[in-house]
Design an enzyme around this catalytic site. Structure first.
Site, PDB file in Angstrom:
ATOM      1  N   GLY A   1      69.577  65.031  36.275  1.00  0.00           N
ATOM      2  CA  GLY A   1      69.285  65.765  37.500  1.00  0.00           C
ATOM      3  C   GLY A   1      67.941  65.459  38.127  1.00  0.00           C
ATOM      4  O   GLY A   1      67.858  65.117  39.313  1.00  0.00           O
TER       5      GLY A   1
ATOM      6  N   LYS B   1      61.173  67.866  27.686  1.00  0.00           N
ATOM      7  CA  LYS B   1      61.486  68.169  26.295  1.00  0.00           C
ATOM      8  C   LYS B   1      61.976  66.956  25.528  1.00  0.00           C
ATOM      9  O   LYS B   1      62.456  66.002  26.110  1.00  0.00           O
ATOM     10  CB  LYS B   1      62.546  69.253  26.258  1.00  0.00           C
ATOM     11  CG  LYS B   1      62.029  70.525  26.898  1.00  0.00           C
ATOM     12  CD  LYS B   1      63.046  71.608  26.818  1.00  0.00           C
ATOM     13  CE  LYS B   1      62.398  72.924  27.260  1.00  0.00           C
ATOM     14  NZ  LYS B   1      63.371  73.994  27.310  1.00  0.00           N
TER      15      LYS B   1
ATOM     16  N   ARG C   1      77.018  65.293  44.960  1.00  0.00           N
ATOM     17  CA  ARG C   1      78.237  65.381  44.159  1.00  0.00           C
ATOM     18  C   ARG C   1      79.488  65.583  45.021  1.00  0.00           C
ATOM     19  O   ARG C   1      80.567  65.152  44.643  1.00  0.00           O
ATOM     20  CB  ARG C   1      78.101  66.511  43.134  1.00  0.00           C
ATOM     21  CG  ARG C   1      77.237  66.094  41.949  1.00  0.00           C
ATOM     22  CD  ARG C   1      77.054  67.233  40.989  1.00  0.00           C
ATOM     23  NE  ARG C   1      76.589  66.763  39.690  1.00  0.00           N
ATOM     24  CZ  ARG C   1      76.308  67.561  38.675  1.00  0.00           C
ATOM     25  NH1 ARG C   1      76.430  68.872  38.812  1.00  0.00           N
ATOM     26  NH2 ARG C   1      75.910  67.076  37.523  1.00  0.00           N
TER      27      ARG C   1
ATOM     28  N   GLY D   1      73.646  65.446  31.418  1.00  0.00           N
ATOM     29  CA  GLY D   1      74.119  65.563  30.033  1.00  0.00           C
ATOM     30  C   GLY D   1      75.281  64.629  29.746  1.00  0.00           C
ATOM     31  O   GLY D   1      75.352  64.019  28.676  1.00  0.00           O
TER      32      GLY D   1
HETATM   33  C1  3PG Z   1      75.681  69.728  35.143  1.00  0.00           C
HETATM   34  O1  3PG Z   1      75.188  69.872  36.250  1.00  0.00           O
HETATM   35  O2  3PG Z   1      74.994  69.487  34.133  1.00  0.00           O
HETATM   36  C2  3PG Z   1      77.171  69.751  35.033  1.00  0.00           C
HETATM   37  O3  3PG Z   1      77.766  70.186  36.210  1.00  0.00           O
HETATM   38  C3  3PG Z   1      77.583  70.627  33.875  1.00  0.00           C
HETATM   39  O4  3PG Z   1      77.094  71.911  34.052  1.00  0.00           O
HETATM   40  P1  3PG Z   1      76.630  72.774  32.798  1.00  0.00           P
HETATM   41  O5  3PG Z   1      75.439  72.073  32.222  1.00  0.00           O
HETATM   42  O6  3PG Z   1      76.327  74.133  33.363  1.00  0.00           O
HETATM   43  O7  3PG Z   1      77.779  72.793  31.839  1.00  0.00           O
END
Ligand code: 3PG
Ligand code: MG
Length: 396
Positions: free
Chosen positions: A355, A202, A38, A378
């Protein structure tokens, strides 16, 4: 696709203080950045801003800090890694608001870079508190958001502060633009056939994405813990496999919807099972209708992988989110690695988001062979699901 926000390229930033929201929410271990993807992905925007003579004030969140300072979520390691990447000194400020921060940012020279401490050390960030947003905004004359990974959050630094800047003094960075462009090719501008591969432990967190993809894709392939819900929905036993009972009727609906739309739904035909994760040494492959009472599915089997390969062979677009099994534990990494290799070998436009699937791609050293590896989990799912992205909308 709805209109893109202004690009940093079209803003006047020379000699000005530029608040640049990045997503430096990177994994940290023993005070070191474990994966700097990132940070690396934000470099083009940071370099452009410096070369244009902006005084660059970087801001990010890190981890699940809960509204007060917590050393384990300090951005200090990210500042170090950034300084190395840029080959310059990065001034790391111990807070993101307050008098000392105001003075330090006011003293920046054109081309200099400061990184503020974690914005989630203040409760006003996640609450999108107007007073906190105003304090952040007071640090700069121009606002640019390049934090695609956090674009699905309506927080002070990603959304609330934007309105303090005139329409010609706020915009998107290059990473944000690159993500939106690539992801729009699995959302609106789809080159068909389109195959969507979904996994992960999930199902409940991914209902909207699953439902959206079933409406768009020509082939939907399911693996990971998500697949157990489909097995259960067919009335078959899942043994001790992970199952969220509320997820079973959702799987049922997806099965029916795929039938109605004529979408090919590809479920695993075999699984790798073991009595428990600790007893991985006893792993064996069984057919999908033969999951043992005393075992749990921890990966898709080799036959499934072969079928996935066949079912995506003529795809022109492939999207993948979520691992196929517990890929941190051998031998349950084979399915996920196999899908990563399949994506890399494909001639289709390939997109990986989320991720863990991204981690698997990096672990396999295959990132270069994927058309687009998203920095958002997300955020990419929300975007594809057609949900609004507050971090993008606030810029328009
Ligand atoms: C992530 O890694 O999903 C983003 O940086 C957002 O982080 P968060 O899910 O803690 O809001
Ligand atoms: Mg997250």
């Amino acid at each position: 696709m709805s209109s893109l926000p202004k690009s940093i390229r079209d803003l006047s930033i020379g000699g000005k203080r530029l608040f640049l929201r990045v997503d430096f929410n990177v994994p940290i271990k023993d005070g070191m950045v474990k994966d700097d993807t990132r940070i690396v992905e934000a470099l083009p925007t940071i370099r452009f801003a410096r070369e244009a003579g902006a005084k660059v004030v970087l801001a990010s969140h890190l981890g699940k800090a809960k509204g007060s300072p917590d050393p384990k979520y300090s951005l200090a390691p990210a500042a170090e890694r950034l300084a190395t990447a840029l080959g310059i000194k990065v001034r790391f400020l111990p807070d993101c608001v307050g008098e000392a921060v105001r003075q330090a940012t006011a003293a920046l020279e054109p081309g200099e870079v400061a990184l503020l401490e974690n914005v989630r050390f203040h409760a006003g960030e996640e609450a999108n508190d107007p007073a906190f947003a105003a304090e952040l905004a007071a640090l700069a004359e121009v606002y640019v958001n390049d934090a695609f990974g956090t674009a699905h959050r309506a927080h002070a630094s990603t959304a609330g502060m934007a309105k303090h800047f005139a329409a010609d003094a706020r915009g998107a960075g290059f990473l944000m633009a690159k993500e939106l462009e690539a992801l729009s090719k699995v959302k609106d501008d789809i080159d068909r056939p389109f195959a969507a591969i979904l996994g992960g432990a999930k199902i409940l967190g991914k209902i909207a994405a699953l439902e959206a993809l079933v409406e768009k894709a020509d082939v939907v392939l399911i693996g990971g813990g998500m697949a157990n819900h489909f097995v259960a929905a067919l009335g078959l036993p899942v043994g001790k496999s992970l199952l969220e009972p509320e997820g079973v009727p959702i799987a049922r609906k997806v099965i029916d919807r795929c039938k109605a739309r004529g979408v090919k739904l590809v479920l695993p035909s075999d699984f790798v099972v073991a009595p428990s994760l600790e007893r991985a040494g006893e792993a064996k492959t069984v057919a999908m209708n033969a999951l043992p009472d005393a075992g749990a599915a921890f990966d898709i089997g080799a036959k499934t992988l072969e079928m996935f390969r066949r079912m995506t062979a003529d795809a022109k677009t492939i999207f993948w989110n979520g691992p196929m099994g517990v890929f941190e534990t051998k031998p349950f990494d084979a399915g996920t690695r196999g899908v990563a290799e399949m994506m890399a070998a494909s001639g289709a436009f390939t997109v990986v988001g989320g991720g863990e699937s991204v981690e698997a791609i990096h672990q396999a050293g295959l990132a270069e062979k994927i058309s687009h590896v998203s920095t958002g989990g997300g955020a990419s799912l929300d975007f594809i699901s057609g949900k609004p992205l507050p971090g993008v909308d606030a810029l328009r």
